[in-house]
Design an enzyme around this catalytic site. Structure first.
Site, PDB file in Angstrom:
ATOM      1  N   ASN A 156       4.407   4.004  45.161  1.00  0.00           N
ATOM      2  CA  ASN A 156       3.386   2.965  44.802  1.00  0.00           C
ATOM      3  C   ASN A 156       3.687   1.787  44.232  1.00  0.00           C
ATOM      4  O   ASN A 156       3.391   0.598  44.261  1.00  0.00           O
ATOM      5  CB  ASN A 156       2.165   3.765  43.938  1.00  0.00           C
ATOM      6  CG  ASN A 156       2.988   4.105  42.403  1.00  0.00           C
ATOM      7  OD1 ASN A 156       4.263   4.589  42.403  1.00  0.00           O
ATOM      8  ND2 ASN A 156       2.081   4.316  41.409  1.00  0.00           N
ATOM      9  N   GLU A 254       8.528   9.725  33.484  1.00  0.00           N
ATOM     10  CA  GLU A 254       7.449   8.949  33.406  1.00  0.00           C
ATOM     11  C   GLU A 254       6.360   9.660  34.427  1.00  0.00           C
ATOM     12  O   GLU A 254       6.736   9.407  35.792  1.00  0.00           O
ATOM     13  CB  GLU A 254       7.635   7.319  33.854  1.00  0.00           C
ATOM     14  CG  GLU A 254       6.802   6.455  33.258  1.00  0.00           C
ATOM     15  CD  GLU A 254       5.444   6.662  34.099  1.00  0.00           C
ATOM     16  OE1 GLU A 254       4.416   7.057  33.367  1.00  0.00           O
ATOM     17  OE2 GLU A 254       5.399   6.056  35.125  1.00  0.00           O
ATOM     18  N   CYS A 288      -0.362   5.133  38.204  1.00  0.00           N
ATOM     19  CA  CYS A 288      -0.331   6.107  37.090  1.00  0.00           C
ATOM     20  C   CYS A 288      -1.256   5.497  35.976  1.00  0.00           C
ATOM     21  O   CYS A 288      -1.761   6.226  34.919  1.00  0.00           O
ATOM     22  CB  CYS A 288       1.243   6.660  36.548  1.00  0.00           C
ATOM     23  SG  CYS A 288       2.137   4.905  36.107  1.00  0.00           S
ATOM     24  N   GLU A 468      10.422   3.157  29.321  1.00  0.00           N
ATOM     25  CA  GLU A 468      11.030   2.099  30.284  1.00  0.00           C
ATOM     26  C   GLU A 468      10.699   0.866  29.926  1.00  0.00           C
ATOM     27  O   GLU A 468       9.796   0.625  29.118  1.00  0.00           O
ATOM     28  CB  GLU A 468      10.596   2.535  31.772  1.00  0.00           C
ATOM     29  CG  GLU A 468      11.217   3.838  32.173  1.00  0.00           C
ATOM     30  CD  GLU A 468      10.763   4.076  33.513  1.00  0.00           C
ATOM     31  OE1 GLU A 468      12.104   4.376  34.277  1.00  0.00           O
ATOM     32  OE2 GLU A 468       9.772   4.066  33.986  1.00  0.00           O
TER      33      GLU A 468
END
Length: 500
Positions: A156, A254, A288, A468
Site C-alpha cells: 500500500n 508494524e 493501516c 518507525e
C-alpha cells in the site's frame, strides 16, 4: 497497454535471476485493469535468499566502518534521485497498486522526506555521556549497528515504507535485504535502481522478489539475519515475532489498525467531514491508519450522516492514473472478496448499509477490482465490522451520548494505531491525548497523515513496542553500548571501593 517491466533480484551489486514466462516467475497486474501485466518478477527460492544474505553479511564488515556522515551522504543522494524521478515513480505506482496520482506523489515525497531526514541523523546518532561514580573514570554510551536487516514491506506504500526502513538502517551502519510485496515488484525494482544509482557499495542493499510464504519466510528463519522489520497483517506479524523470538533476532512489527474518528457535538462539522472522507476513503481505505469507525455524538449524528452521505455519493471511482477520480481500485481479487464478505457479515449482524456495499462493475470498472465506498449505520461496538480490520473503503457509524463513552468505545479493540477527536473543547482534547490507547492521536485532524520526523506505530496488536520514523527508528536499527574509560591507573571496583 505497455510492455511489462522485467524485474530481477538485486544481489551484491548485480541484477540477477531474470524471470521468464515459465513456472518460476510471477506477474503483477494493474488492479484497475486486470488484463494489463505491469511487471514480471522471479519467484525466489532459498538459493536466492542465501545469496542475498551472504552478500549482505560480507558487505556489513566494511559498511559498518564507513563513518556515519559518509553513509548518510549516500542516502542524501538517494533523496535527490527520488526527487528527480518523482513523477515517473508516481505514475508507475498508480498503475501497479491503484492509488490516485496525487496520493502516489505523496508516497514518493514521503520517501524523499525520509531520505533527507535520515541523512541528517548521520551527523548526529547521539549517544550520551554521564558521570561515573568513581574518580578518574569516564562513562558514555554509543550506538552500534546490529548487522543484516531483512525488510518485509507491504504494497500500500510501496516507496514510502521501504524508505522508512532502509534509510535509517543504512545510516546506522547495517546492511539490508528488501523483500517487497508480490503486488508491487515494479515499484520496488525502480526504488532499488535509485539506491544503486546513488553508488552504494555492492551488498549493502539487496532486493529479493517472491512470495511471502516462501521468500519472506526464508528470510525470517535465516540464521544469519540479525533483524527483521515487518509491516503487514497482525496474523503474519505474530508468526514473524514468534520465529524471531525463538531465534533471538531483533524484530520490529508494524501491523493492523481499527482506527476511529470521534465527532463531538461541539465539533466543526465541515472540518470533521473533510477528515472523515479523507480518512475513510483515502487510498481506498487500504491504510493501516484508515478511519474505519466514525464515533458520532447523538446530537449531531443525523446531520453529520447526511453530510457524509452527500459527499460520499459524489466520489468518483476509477484508475489511479485518471486525474478526475477520487477513489482507486482494491489491490487484488482476494482483497476485493474479503471486503465483500465483511459487508455480508455486517448485514447478518444487523448493520444497515446506507450507501455502497457492492463490487462496482459500471463501464470500465468491470475490468478492475473496484468496490463502492460504503457507509454502515446502526453498528454496535461488538460487531465484527467494528472490531476487525477490513482494509477497504468501508466506514462504520457508531452513536454515543458522551465523551467518556466515545473514548471507551474507541479503545475497545485489539488494535491501537491511530485515533482522532474533533472538538472545540480544550479540556476534552487534552483528556483524549491522555486517555486514548493509541500510538498516534490527532486533534481536529483525520487518522491518516503521519510525518516522517515523528514516531510511527501503535500499541496492543498493532505492534511490538517499537516505532518507525523519527529518531525512534534509530532505536530499532542500533544497539546501545556502554563504554567506561578508567584513567586512574589502578583497579577501581564500582559499588565497593567508593563506599567504604
Amino acid at each position: 497497454m505497455t510492455t511489462p517491466l522485467i524485474c530481477q533480484n538485486y544481489i551484491n551489486g548485480q541484477w540477477l535471476h531474470k524471470p521468464s514466462l515459465e513456472s518460476h516467475s510471477l506477474e503483477s497486474r494493474n488492479p484497475a485493469n486486470k488484463n494489463e501485466v505491469v511487471a514480471i518478477f522471479p519467484r525466489s527460492g532459498i538459493e536466492d535468499i542465501n545469496a542475498a544474505v551472504a552478500a549482505a553479511c560480507q558487505a556489513y564488515h566494511s559498511w559498518r566502518k564507513v563513518p556515519a556522515p559518509a553513509r548518510a551522504e549516500y542516502i542524501f543522494r538517494v533523496g535527490e534521485l527520488l526527487l528527480e524521478n518523482k513523477e515517473e515513480l508516481a505514475q508507475l505506482m498508480s498503475r501497479e497498486m491503484g492509488k490516485p496520482l496525487t496520493e502516489a506523489r505523496g508516497d514518493v515525497q514521503e520517501g524523499i522526506d525520509c531520505a533527507f531526514y535520515s541523512a541528517g541523523e548521520g551527523r548526529r546518532l547521539f549517544g550520551q555521556t554521564t558521570p561515573s561514580e568513581m574518580s578518574n573514570k569516564f562513562a558514555m554510551t554509543v550506538r552500534m549497528p546490529i548487522g543484516v536487516c531483512a525488510l518485509i514491506t507491504p504494497w500500500n506504500f510501496p516507496v514510502a515504507i521501504p524508505c522508512w526502513k532502509a534509510m535509517p538502517a543504512l545510516v546506522c551502519g547495517n546492511t539490508v535485504i528488501l523483500k517487497p510485496a508480490e503486488d508491487t515488484p515494479a515499484c520496488a525494482t525502480k526504488l532499488i535502481e535509485i539506491f544503486a544509482s546513488a553508488g552504494l557499495p555492492p551488498g549493502v542493499i539487496n532486493l529479493v522478489h517472491g512470495v511471502g510464504e516462501e521468500a519472506g519466510k526464508a528470510l525470517v528463519e535465516h540464521p544469519n539475519i540479525d533483524l527483521v522489520s515487518f509491516t503487514g497483517s497482525s496474523e503474519t506479524g505474530a508468526f514473524v515475532g514468534a520465529t524471531c523470538g525463538l531465534t533471538h533476532k531483533r524484530v520490529c512489527l508494524e501491523m493492523g489498525g481499527k482506527n476511529a474518528q470521534v465527532v463531538m457535538e461541539d465539533a466543526d462539522l465541515e472540518l470533521a467531514l473533510d477528515g472523515a472522507v479523507w480518512g475513510a476513503f483515502g487510498t481506498t481505505g487500504q491504510r493501516c491508519t484508515a478511519t474505519s469507525r466514525l464515533i458520532l455524538h447523538r446530537d449531531i449524528k443525523e446531520k453529520f450522516t447526511n453530510m457524509l452521505l452527500e459527499r460520499t455519493n459524489n466520489l468518483r471511482l476509477g484508475a489511479g492514473t485518471d486525474s478526475n477520480i477520487d477513489i482507486g481500485p482494491i489491490i487484488n481479487e482476494k482483497q476485493l472478496q474479503r471486503v465483500k464478505q465483511y459487508i455480508d457479515i455486517a448485514r447478518e449482524q444487523g448493520a444497515k448499509i446506507l450507501i455502497g456495499g457492492e463490487i462496482a462493475t459500471d463501464g470500465e470498472l468491470v475490468n478492475g477490482y473496484f468496490f463502492e465506498p460504503t457507509i454502515l449505520d446502526q453498528v454496535t461496538p461488538n460487531m465484527r465490522v467494528a472490531q476487525e480490520e477490513i482494509f477497504g473503503p468501508v466506514v462504520a457509524l457508531i452513536e454515543i451520548s458522551s465523551f467518556e463513552e466515545a473514548i471507551a468505545i474507541l479503545n475497545d479493540t485489539n488494535y491501537g494505531l491511530s485515533s482522532s477527536v474533533y472538538t472545540r473543547d480544550i479540556n476534552r482534547a487534552f483528556t483524549a491525548m491522555r486517555d486514548i490507547e493509541a500510538g498516534i492521536t490527532y486533534i481536529n485532524g483525520p487518522t491518516i497523515g503521519a510525518e516522517v520526523h515523528l514516531p510511527f506505530g501503535g500499541v496492543k496488536q498493532t505492534g511490538n513496542g517499537h516505532r518507525e520514523a523519527g529518531t525512534t527508528a534509530l532505536d530499532i536499527f542500533t544497539e546501545w553500548k556502554s563504554v567506561y574509560v578508567d584513567f586512574s591507573g589502578s583497579l577501581q571496583r564500582a559499588q565497593i571501593d567508593n563506599r567504604g
